[in-house]
Design an enzyme around this catalytic site. Structure first.
Site, PDB file in Angstrom:
ATOM      1  N   SER A  48      51.960  24.092 -89.556  1.00  0.00           N
ATOM      2  CA  SER A  48      51.707  24.646 -90.890  1.00  0.00           C
ATOM      3  C   SER A  48      50.452  25.493 -90.887  1.00  0.00           C
ATOM      4  CB  SER A  48      51.540  23.483 -91.868  1.00  0.00           C
ATOM      5  OG  SER A  48      51.035  23.956 -93.091  1.00  0.00           O
TER       6      SER A  48
ATOM      7  N   TYR B 233      47.071  15.367 -94.034  1.00  0.00           N
ATOM      8  CA  TYR B 233      48.332  16.004 -93.627  1.00  0.00           C
ATOM      9  C   TYR B 233      48.065  17.115 -92.615  1.00  0.00           C
ATOM     10  CZ  TYR B 233      52.195  19.341 -93.809  1.00  0.00           C
ATOM     11  OH  TYR B 233      53.184  20.226 -93.460  1.00  0.00           O
TER      12      TYR B 233
ATOM     13  N   LYS C  17      49.024  17.643 -88.421  1.00  0.00           N
ATOM     14  CA  LYS C  17      49.668  18.806 -87.794  1.00  0.00           C
ATOM     15  C   LYS C  17      48.806  19.340 -86.648  1.00  0.00           C
ATOM     16  CE  LYS C  17      53.429  19.075 -90.206  1.00  0.00           C
ATOM     17  NZ  LYS C  17      54.712  18.782 -89.564  1.00  0.00           N
TER      18      LYS C  17
END
Ligand code: NAD
Ligand code: UDP
Length: 339
Positions: free
Chosen positions: A124, A148, A152
């Protein structure tokens, strides 16, 4: 190619299945349906008139994952499975590290057992954090601002190390910008379980009457109209980027991070106007305070994707809104209401 797809029942996964099945690949989908439904897969089969293997399992279930992967013997893995809610990741960080990081470690181990050495990973643009310059190119410093994003970034590093340690391995870390829209049939699309956090599904639910109005988070940013600017990418273009990445991995070795965006920013108010055009009526919106953690602008440098993948986004904001509206207006409750 034989392709093992984790998280294939989800929003981006289901659109990518349509793309890959259409291209003639043989697929095995593994999903625990924690954020998706079987209905999406039924519709993928209907749209493509093709079948694929399905394993209902969690990527953290090492035994089932390894057995499924070895049984299928894939040429490549596309790894979508993961939790993605930024706010929730702050409240339940260990759940995110377990699901996204431990799950990915299990996946790589299962690939080793099955002798599979190619992976396309859903990363992302959130790994970049606060923009030090724009557009974000792949050399921009990595400094995610929430758990989050850190999962990643960690998985990217893990895959990079695995690639370096594995003879003949090849990995594409696709850094998605803001995926929106739906398949042009309107049969599959984004189906958030709770109140949408993201702009596009929120606008879509206001347009269809499920929510009263959109809150525009801030109108005093340094952008054209003061509202936040993002690089929205049509999910069908994003699906095509996965095909291109799989072909890239088949002809190369090593690990590359690659942005997947259009290179163009669209503000919140521009998106609202485009959606009004698509649905044919006004979208109620009111200015609200800024959302903590939001940045003014984010958009991608796209040269690396063009160079390595020979891919670029083809669909503009009108196609994004039209397809979203086709999906939302014919499936007002998402997959919950069987259309
Ligand atoms: P999604 O929630 O619709 O799809 C994820 C799928 O993975 C779901 O079907 C879910 O049931 C499955 N899954 C989750 N944890 C699993 C586990 N432990 N075992 C097996 N299956 C599991 O999300 P999406 O929007 O399709 O996103 C796909 C991937 O792309 C995710 O990794 C996400 O972090 C990443 N991504 C998404 C966006 C976005 O805005 N949608 C942006 C950047 C990156
Ligand atoms: N946004 C908004 N109202 C909403 C949801 C989002 O004004 O209900 C804005 C948000 O502030 C940002 C843009 O829309 O400027 C995109 O937000 P989204 O959450 O979709 O993506 P992200 O911020 O994660 O890039």
């Amino acid at each position: 190619m034989r392709i093992f797809v984790t998280g294939g029942a989800g929003y981006i996964g289901s659109h990518t299945l349509v793309q890959l099945l259409g291209a003639g690949h043989d697929l095995c989908v593994l999903d625990n349906f924690s954020n998706s439904s079987l209905e999406a897969l039924r519709r993928v089969r209907q749209l493509t008139n093709r079948d694929f293997a399905l394993v209902e399992a969690d990527i953290r279930d090492t035994a089932t994952l390894t057995e499924a992967m070895s049984g299928f013997a894939p040429d490549a893995v596309v790894h979508f499975a993961g939790l993605k809610a930024v706010g929730e990741s702050g409240e339940k960080p260990l759940l995110y590290y377990d699901n996204n990081v431990t799950g990915s470690a299990n996946l790589l181990a299962a690939m080793d057992t099955a002798g599979c050495r190619r992976i396309v990973f859903s990363s992302s643009a959130t790994v970049y954090g606060e923009a030090q310059y724009l557009p974000f190119d792949e050399d921009h410093p990595i400094a995610p601002t929430n758990p989050y994003g850190r999962t990643k970034a960690m998985v990217e590093e893990m895959i990079r190390d695995w690639t370096a340690a594995t003879d003949g391995a090849s990995a594409a870390l696709l850094r998605y910008f803001n995926p929106v829209g739906a398949h042009e049939s309107g049969r599959i699309g984004e189906d958030p379980r709770d109140i949408p956090n993201n702009l596009m599904p929120f606008i879509a639910q206001v347009a269809v009457g499920r929510r009263a109005k959109l809150s525009v988070f801030g109108d005093d940013y340094e952008t054209r109209d003061g509202t936040g600017e993002r690089d929205y990418i049509h999910v069908v273009d994003l699906a095509a980027a996965h095909s291109a990445a799989l072909e890239y991995c088949a002809r190369t070795e090593g690990c590359e991070a690659i942005n997947v965006g259009t290179g163009r920013g669209i503000t919140v108010m521009e998106m609202v106007a485009a959606y009004e055009e698509a649905c044919g009526h006004a979208i109620a919106a009111e200015i609200a305070p800024r959302r903590p953690g939001d940045v003014a602008s984010s958009y991608a440098a796209t040269a690396k994707a063009a160079r390595l993948l020979n891919w670029h986004a083809e669909r503009g904001v009108d196609a994004m809104c039209e397809s979203s509206w086709r999906w939302q207006s014919t499936n007002s409750e998402g997959y919950g209401e069987k259309a």
